[in-house]
Design an enzyme around this catalytic site. Sequence first.
Site, PDB file in Angstrom:
ATOM      1  N   CYS A  15       0.669  -1.188  -0.111  1.00 23.73           N
ATOM      2  CA  CYS A  15       0.094   0.116   0.018  1.00 23.73           C
ATOM      3  C   CYS A  15       0.875   1.295  -0.024  1.00 23.73           C
ATOM      4  CB  CYS A  15      -0.936   0.233   1.381  1.00 23.73           C
ATOM      5  SG  CYS A  15      -2.038  -1.465   1.127  1.00 23.73           S
ATOM      6  N   HIS A  44      -2.776   7.207   2.907  1.00 20.22           N
ATOM      7  CA  HIS A  44      -3.223   5.643   2.455  1.00 20.22           C
ATOM      8  C   HIS A  44      -4.677   5.489   3.162  1.00 20.22           C
ATOM      9  CE1 HIS A  44      -3.898   1.837   1.729  1.00 20.22           C
ATOM     10  NE2 HIS A  44      -3.423   1.171   2.689  1.00 20.22           N
ATOM     11  N   ASN A  82     -10.226   0.211   1.079  1.00 23.41           N
ATOM     12  CA  ASN A  82      -9.002   0.320   1.162  1.00 23.41           C
ATOM     13  C   ASN A  82      -8.443  -0.433  -0.398  1.00 23.41           C
ATOM     14  OD1 ASN A  82      -6.226  -0.314   1.144  1.00 23.41           O
ATOM     15  ND2 ASN A  82      -6.160  -0.962   3.073  1.00 23.41           N
TER      16      ASN A  82
END
Length: 330
Positions: free
Chosen positions: A112, A250, A280
Site C-alpha cells: 500500500c 493511505h 482500502n
Amino acid sequence: MSGFDIAGWGISVPERVLSSVEIAERLGVDEDWIVSRCGIRERRIVGPGQTTASLAIEAGARALEKAGLTGADIAHLIVATATPEQLSPATSAFVHHGLGIAGSAHDVNAECSGFVYALMTAAAWMAIDPRPCLIIGSDTHSLTVDPNDRDLSILVGDGAGAVVLTPSPDTWIRAWNLGADGSKHDSLKVVAGGSRMPTTAETVEQGLHYAKINGNEIYLNAVRFSVRTIRATLEQAKVGVDDLDHVVPHQANIRIINSILSHTGVAPEKLVTNLDRYGNTASASIPIALAEALDAGRIADGDLVLLAGFGAGMTWGSILLQWGGVTDES
C-alpha cells in the site's frame, strides 16, 4: 536538480458497488459493526473482464488526456501494484501495450506504500532524464481475499489512480522519507503462489492463496511508522503540521487514520479521505484521493500537500509537495 509538474491525473473504479450491508449479511454481523470498525460503507469490486491492468489502463488514459499527452510522449511508465495481472511478465507490460507507451516500463511492489515509492522513483528518474513519466497505482485485492474472512473482506476495494509528471524548472518535492522493516513480513501475507510455496492443489484446498492479516500488529505498526515518517518529512522541510494545507494518507482504515492524525497533531479538516466510498484500494488509494481532491478544486497553487502511506512488508513513506512548485533557492 530538475523538477516536475503534475500535469494530469485520472482514476478508474469498477461500477459494481459492494455495500457493507451486503457483506454484513454474508458474514452474519451488523453493518454498524463494519462501519465502526473501519469507516467503510461501500467499496467498488471488479466484474468480469476487469483486472489490475485494465483499471490501470483506464486511469492512465484519463491522466494522459488531462495532461494533453499520449503514450508516445511518455519516457517511462511505473505501475505500483501488489495484485499483478499475472506472475510474469510485470503488469506494466500490459499497461505499456494498452496505452501505447513509447518508453520503458516497470512495476513497483511496496504494497500500500507503492504509489509513494513509485512517485519518488519517477522524481529521481526525471532528475537525470527530464522527460514525461506516467505513474499508476492499481490493485484488485478483492480477488485475493477469502470472502468469509471478516478481518480483510470488510476492508478491501478495487481501483486505480494515475498521475502524469512533466519536466519543470522548479521542484515540487519539499521533502520525503521512505522506510521498511522486513522483519515484519508476516503481518500481512499471501504465502502460496511464489517460489517459496508454488501453487498446488493442496495449497488451494488450504486457502493459502488468500491474503492473511495480523490485524493488531498491522494497526500498531501502521500508526507507529506513519507517525515517524510524517515527522521526519516535516522536519526535513522545516515546516510544522499547522503549515500543511492537505494530508492525503493511505485510505486503510478510519481508526488508523484518526490515530495518525491524533499522534501527529494534524487538524482533521486537512484530511483528504474517500474511505467510506471506496474502502482500502491499496496502492491506488492515495492517487484516487488526490485526483478527487484536485477535481473538486480543493488544492491550489502554493498549497503544501503531504502524501503518506504504509503497507505490508512493512514499508512506509511520505512526500511533501508544494503544489505549483518552488525554486531550489526558495
